[in-house]
Design an enzyme around this catalytic site. Structure first.
Site, PDB file in Angstrom:
ATOM      1  N   GLY A 228       0.820  -1.213   0.000  1.00  0.00           N
ATOM      2  CA  GLY A 228       0.000   0.000   0.000  1.00  0.00           C
ATOM      3  C   GLY A 228       0.846   1.252   0.000  1.00  0.00           C
ATOM      4  O   GLY A 228       0.325   2.360  -0.140  1.00  0.00           O
ATOM      5  N   THR A 229       2.155   1.087   0.154  1.00  0.00           N
ATOM      6  CA  THR A 229       3.044   2.261   0.229  1.00  0.00           C
ATOM      7  C   THR A 229       2.981   3.035  -1.081  1.00  0.00           C
ATOM      8  O   THR A 229       3.047   2.438  -2.165  1.00  0.00           O
ATOM      9  CB  THR A 229       4.495   1.801   0.510  1.00  0.00           C
ATOM     10  OG1 THR A 229       4.468   0.969   1.658  1.00  0.00           O
ATOM     11  CG2 THR A 229       5.416   2.983   0.733  1.00  0.00           C
ATOM     12  N   THR A 230       2.883   4.342  -0.969  1.00  0.00           N
ATOM     13  CA  THR A 230       2.825   5.196  -2.166  1.00  0.00           C
ATOM     14  C   THR A 230       4.145   5.970  -2.303  1.00  0.00           C
ATOM     15  O   THR A 230       5.005   5.914  -1.422  1.00  0.00           O
ATOM     16  CB  THR A 230       1.636   6.173  -2.061  1.00  0.00           C
ATOM     17  OG1 THR A 230       1.769   6.916  -0.847  1.00  0.00           O
ATOM     18  CG2 THR A 230       0.308   5.451  -2.062  1.00  0.00           C
TER      19      THR A 230
ATOM     20  N   ALA B  38      -2.323  -1.407  -4.728  1.00  0.00           N
ATOM     21  CA  ALA B  38      -3.420  -0.447  -4.939  1.00  0.00           C
ATOM     22  C   ALA B  38      -2.993   0.885  -4.353  1.00  0.00           C
ATOM     23  O   ALA B  38      -2.386   0.923  -3.277  1.00  0.00           O
ATOM     24  CB  ALA B  38      -4.695  -0.938  -4.273  1.00  0.00           C
ATOM     25  N   SER B  39      -3.307   1.960  -5.055  1.00  0.00           N
ATOM     26  CA  SER B  39      -3.007   3.287  -4.490  1.00  0.00           C
ATOM     27  C   SER B  39      -3.981   3.584  -3.354  1.00  0.00           C
ATOM     28  O   SER B  39      -3.714   4.455  -2.523  1.00  0.00           O
ATOM     29  CB  SER B  39      -3.088   4.366  -5.560  1.00  0.00           C
ATOM     30  OG  SER B  39      -4.405   4.464  -6.059  1.00  0.00           O
ATOM     31  N   ASN B  40      -5.101   2.868  -3.318  1.00  0.00           N
ATOM     32  CA  ASN B  40      -6.027   3.006  -2.187  1.00  0.00           C
ATOM     33  C   ASN B  40      -6.827   1.716  -2.041  1.00  0.00           C
ATOM     34  O   ASN B  40      -7.427   1.256  -3.006  1.00  0.00           O
ATOM     35  CB  ASN B  40      -6.952   4.201  -2.386  1.00  0.00           C
ATOM     36  CG  ASN B  40      -7.567   4.609  -1.067  1.00  0.00           C
ATOM     37  OD1 ASN B  40      -8.209   3.815  -0.402  1.00  0.00           O
ATOM     38  ND2 ASN B  40      -7.339   5.853  -0.662  1.00  0.00           N
TER      39      ASN B  40
ATOM     40  N   HIS C 197      -4.472  15.755   3.299  1.00  0.00           N
ATOM     41  CA  HIS C 197      -3.998  14.684   4.186  1.00  0.00           C
ATOM     42  C   HIS C 197      -3.313  15.284   5.412  1.00  0.00           C
ATOM     43  O   HIS C 197      -2.921  16.453   5.403  1.00  0.00           O
ATOM     44  CB  HIS C 197      -2.987  13.776   3.471  1.00  0.00           C
ATOM     45  CG  HIS C 197      -3.641  12.746   2.595  1.00  0.00           C
ATOM     46  ND1 HIS C 197      -3.961  13.006   1.281  1.00  0.00           N
ATOM     47  CD2 HIS C 197      -4.045  11.468   2.845  1.00  0.00           C
ATOM     48  CE1 HIS C 197      -4.527  11.927   0.760  1.00  0.00           C
ATOM     49  NE2 HIS C 197      -4.595  10.972   1.682  1.00  0.00           N
ATOM     50  N   HIS C 198      -3.112  14.440   6.415  1.00  0.00           N
ATOM     51  CA  HIS C 198      -2.408  14.803   7.647  1.00  0.00           C
ATOM     52  C   HIS C 198      -0.981  15.300   7.365  1.00  0.00           C
ATOM     53  O   HIS C 198      -0.382  14.964   6.340  1.00  0.00           O
ATOM     54  CB  HIS C 198      -2.362  13.595   8.591  1.00  0.00           C
ATOM     55  CG  HIS C 198      -1.804  12.362   7.936  1.00  0.00           C
ATOM     56  ND1 HIS C 198      -0.463  12.111   7.863  1.00  0.00           N
ATOM     57  CD2 HIS C 198      -2.422  11.344   7.297  1.00  0.00           C
ATOM     58  CE1 HIS C 198      -0.263  10.975   7.227  1.00  0.00           C
ATOM     59  NE2 HIS C 198      -1.446  10.484   6.857  1.00  0.00           N
TER      60      HIS C 198
ATOM     61  N   LYS D  30       2.235  13.011   6.222  1.00  0.00           N
ATOM     62  CA  LYS D  30       2.363  12.322   4.929  1.00  0.00           C
ATOM     63  C   LYS D  30       3.593  12.819   4.178  1.00  0.00           C
ATOM     64  O   LYS D  30       3.810  14.021   4.042  1.00  0.00           O
ATOM     65  CB  LYS D  30       1.088  12.540   4.092  1.00  0.00           C
ATOM     66  CG  LYS D  30       1.071  11.719   2.822  1.00  0.00           C
ATOM     67  CD  LYS D  30      -0.309  11.671   2.187  1.00  0.00           C
ATOM     68  CE  LYS D  30      -0.309  10.950   0.864  1.00  0.00           C
ATOM     69  NZ  LYS D  30       0.175   9.558   0.940  1.00  0.00           N
TER      70      LYS D  30
ATOM     71  N   GLY E 183      -1.056   9.075  -3.762  1.00  0.00           N
ATOM     72  CA  GLY E 183      -1.186   8.038  -4.800  1.00  0.00           C
ATOM     73  C   GLY E 183      -2.612   7.997  -5.332  1.00  0.00           C
ATOM     74  O   GLY E 183      -2.838   7.773  -6.536  1.00  0.00           O
TER      75      GLY E 183
HETATM   76  N1  LIG Z   1      -2.671   2.387  -0.511  1.00  0.00           N
HETATM   77  C1  LIG Z   1      -3.441   2.874   0.469  1.00  0.00           C
HETATM   78  O1  LIG Z   1      -4.649   2.593   0.537  1.00  0.00           O
HETATM   79  C2  LIG Z   1      -2.812   3.747   1.521  1.00  0.00           C
HETATM   80  C3  LIG Z   1      -3.569   4.282   2.568  1.00  0.00           C
HETATM   81  C4  LIG Z   1      -2.911   4.974   3.589  1.00  0.00           C
HETATM   82  C5  LIG Z   1      -1.535   5.168   3.522  1.00  0.00           C
HETATM   83  N2  LIG Z   1      -0.850   4.672   2.454  1.00  0.00           N
HETATM   84  C6  LIG Z   1       0.604   4.785   2.355  1.00  0.00           C
HETATM   85  O2  LIG Z   1       1.190   3.808   3.206  1.00  0.00           O
HETATM   86  C7  LIG Z   1       2.472   4.266   3.660  1.00  0.00           C
HETATM   87  C8  LIG Z   1       2.522   4.201   5.177  1.00  0.00           C
HETATM   88  O3  LIG Z   1       1.574   5.083   5.722  1.00  0.00           O
HETATM   89  P1  LIG Z   1       1.489   5.354   7.304  1.00  0.00           P
HETATM   90  O4  LIG Z   1       0.468   6.418   7.461  1.00  0.00           O
HETATM   91  O5  LIG Z   1       1.350   4.074   8.049  1.00  0.00           O
HETATM   92  O6  LIG Z   1       2.949   5.977   7.553  1.00  0.00           O
HETATM   93  P2  LIG Z   1       3.805   5.945   8.903  1.00  0.00           P
HETATM   94  O7  LIG Z   1       4.904   6.923   8.697  1.00  0.00           O
HETATM   95  O8  LIG Z   1       2.902   6.105  10.084  1.00  0.00           O
HETATM   96  O9  LIG Z   1       4.410   4.462   8.934  1.00  0.00           O
HETATM   97  C9  LIG Z   1       5.475   4.017   8.140  1.00  0.00           C
HETATM   98  C10 LIG Z   1       6.363   3.151   9.019  1.00  0.00           C
HETATM   99  O10 LIG Z   1       7.360   2.522   8.227  1.00  0.00           O
HETATM  100  C11 LIG Z   1       8.511   2.426   9.043  1.00  0.00           C
HETATM  101  N3  LIG Z   1       9.714   2.102   8.275  1.00  0.00           N
HETATM  102  C12 LIG Z   1      10.756   2.895   7.902  1.00  0.00           C
HETATM  103  N4  LIG Z   1      11.666   2.185   7.213  1.00  0.00           N
HETATM  104  C13 LIG Z   1      11.181   0.919   7.139  1.00  0.00           C
HETATM  105  C14 LIG Z   1      11.666  -0.276   6.542  1.00  0.00           C
HETATM  106  N5  LIG Z   1      12.798  -0.324   5.836  1.00  0.00           N
HETATM  107  N6  LIG Z   1      10.895  -1.403   6.645  1.00  0.00           N
HETATM  108  C15 LIG Z   1       9.733  -1.378   7.313  1.00  0.00           C
HETATM  109  N7  LIG Z   1       9.228  -0.265   7.908  1.00  0.00           N
HETATM  110  C16 LIG Z   1       9.943   0.856   7.807  1.00  0.00           C
HETATM  111  C17 LIG Z   1       8.570   3.781   9.746  1.00  0.00           C
HETATM  112  O11 LIG Z   1       9.424   3.734  10.871  1.00  0.00           O
HETATM  113  C18 LIG Z   1       7.098   3.961  10.111  1.00  0.00           C
HETATM  114  O12 LIG Z   1       6.788   3.408  11.385  1.00  0.00           O
HETATM  115  C19 LIG Z   1       2.641   5.664   3.056  1.00  0.00           C
HETATM  116  O13 LIG Z   1       3.357   5.566   1.854  1.00  0.00           O
HETATM  117  C20 LIG Z   1       1.198   6.101   2.774  1.00  0.00           C
HETATM  118  O14 LIG Z   1       1.100   7.045   1.732  1.00  0.00           O
HETATM  119  C21 LIG Z   1      -1.457   3.980   1.463  1.00  0.00           C
END
Ligand SMILES: NC(=O)c1ccc[n+]([C@@H]2O[C@H](COP(=O)([O-])OP(=O)(O)OC[C@H]3O[C@@H](n4cnc5c(N)ncnc54)[C@H](O)[C@@H]3O)[C@@H](O)[C@H]2O)c1
Length: 238
Positions: free
Chosen positions: A75-77, A100-102, A135-136, A139, A145
């Site tokens: 889910g990471t963008t 998925a972007s979401n 967004h918060h 981000k 995404g």
């Molecule tokens: N696709 C979707 O539906 C959707 C929805 C929400 C958020 N996102 C995306 O998901 C991602 C995470 O969002 P979040 O709000 O949880 O962010 P967040 O910053 O709260 O969490 C990310 C975590 O990853 C950790 N991290 C850093 N390096 C790492 C590594 N090498 N391996 C594993 N973990 C590591 C960080 O320490 C942090 O705790 C973002 O890219 C966000 O845009 C996607």
């Protein structure tokens, strides 16, 4: 289902809560402080890995899952310039990858409405379109995404727009995406079609992260016994 969480931040924790409600088991949690635990042996304790980490870490995490032979939902963008490479490696390594972007059902319905409206507007003169996402403040990537998916879907169907740009509309062929970062907003997307006489707005406002967490877990269920590259279009028919 046994799950490895790659990224234990806001989304990782929300996914864990929903996983427990659904009687799944979280067998591995990887975050910045314990990356050395991301080994094939540890990954193989899980049926599926779910990556919500950082733009800089997603690619390597996904590759580690392919090497371990574990299906991965991502889910990471903010890293999508490398998705072609991931898709190729997935096929080459006989892996399983879902992106998925979401992941929320509501956003995917919103995507369908956006595609429909862009198609209708293609034959209609006088409207200009723009996207705003809020967004918060934590981000890291902009635009979201989700906003990029919305923009690309419009550009494919509404021929006046040739490309998107962040926070600037250079000319009529550019689709402007405005990114706003404020407070703890989980995610709001607004598509505006504006003419000299009226305005049509379609809005999706997430009330929490629960919808995304559930969708990511359902994607895990969907791929855990499959091989190949998958997206929301394979899982939900809209
Ligand atoms: N696709 C979707 O539906 C959707 C929805 C929400 C958020 N996102 C995306 O998901 C991602 C995470 O969002 P979040 O709000 O949880 O962010 P967040 O910053 O709260 O969490 C990310 C975590 O990853 C950790 N991290 C850093 N390096 C790492 C590594 N090498 N391996 C594993 N973990 C590591 C960080 O320490 C942090 O705790 C973002 O890219 C966000 O845009 C996607």
């Amino acid at each position: 289902m046994k799950i490895a969480l790659l990224g234990y931040g806001k989304m990782g924790r929300e996914i864990e809560k929903t996983a427990i409600d659904r009687k799944y088991q979280v067998v591995l949690r990887i975050d910045i402080g314990n990356q050395h635990e991301l080994t094939p042996e540890n990954l193989r304790k899980a049926d599926v890995a779910i990556d919500f980490s950082l733009p800089a870490s997603a690619f390597n995490n996904i590759m580690k899952c392919f090497e371990a032979g574990i299906p991965v939902v991502c889910g990471t963008t903010g890293w999508l310039d490398r998705i072609g490479e991931v898709n190729q490696e997935c096929v080459k390594m006989n892996g399983t990858f879902f992106y998925a972007s979401n992941y929320s059902l509501g956003v995917n319905i919103f995507f369908a409405v956006n595609r429909y409206l862009a198609g209708v507007m293609n034959g209609t003169s006088g409207y200009n379109v723009g996207i705003k996402e809020i967004h918060h403040i934590h981000k890291l990537d902009a635009p979201s995404g989700t906003a990029i998916t919305l923009a690309n879907d419009i550009i494919e169907r509404f021929w006046e727009k040739k490309k998107w740009e962040l926070n600037r509309e250079t000319d009529i062929s550019t689709l402007n995406i405005t990114s706003v970062r404020e407070g703890e907003v989980p995610g709001t997307h607004v598509i505006t079609w504006d003419s000299g006489v009226d305005r049509i707005e379609v809005i999706h406002e997430a009330k929490s992260r629960k919808g995304v967490a559930l969708g990511a877990l359902l994607a895990g269920e969907f791929i855990k016994d499959k091989k190949g590259v998958f997206s929301m279009a394979d899982m939900i028919k809209l």
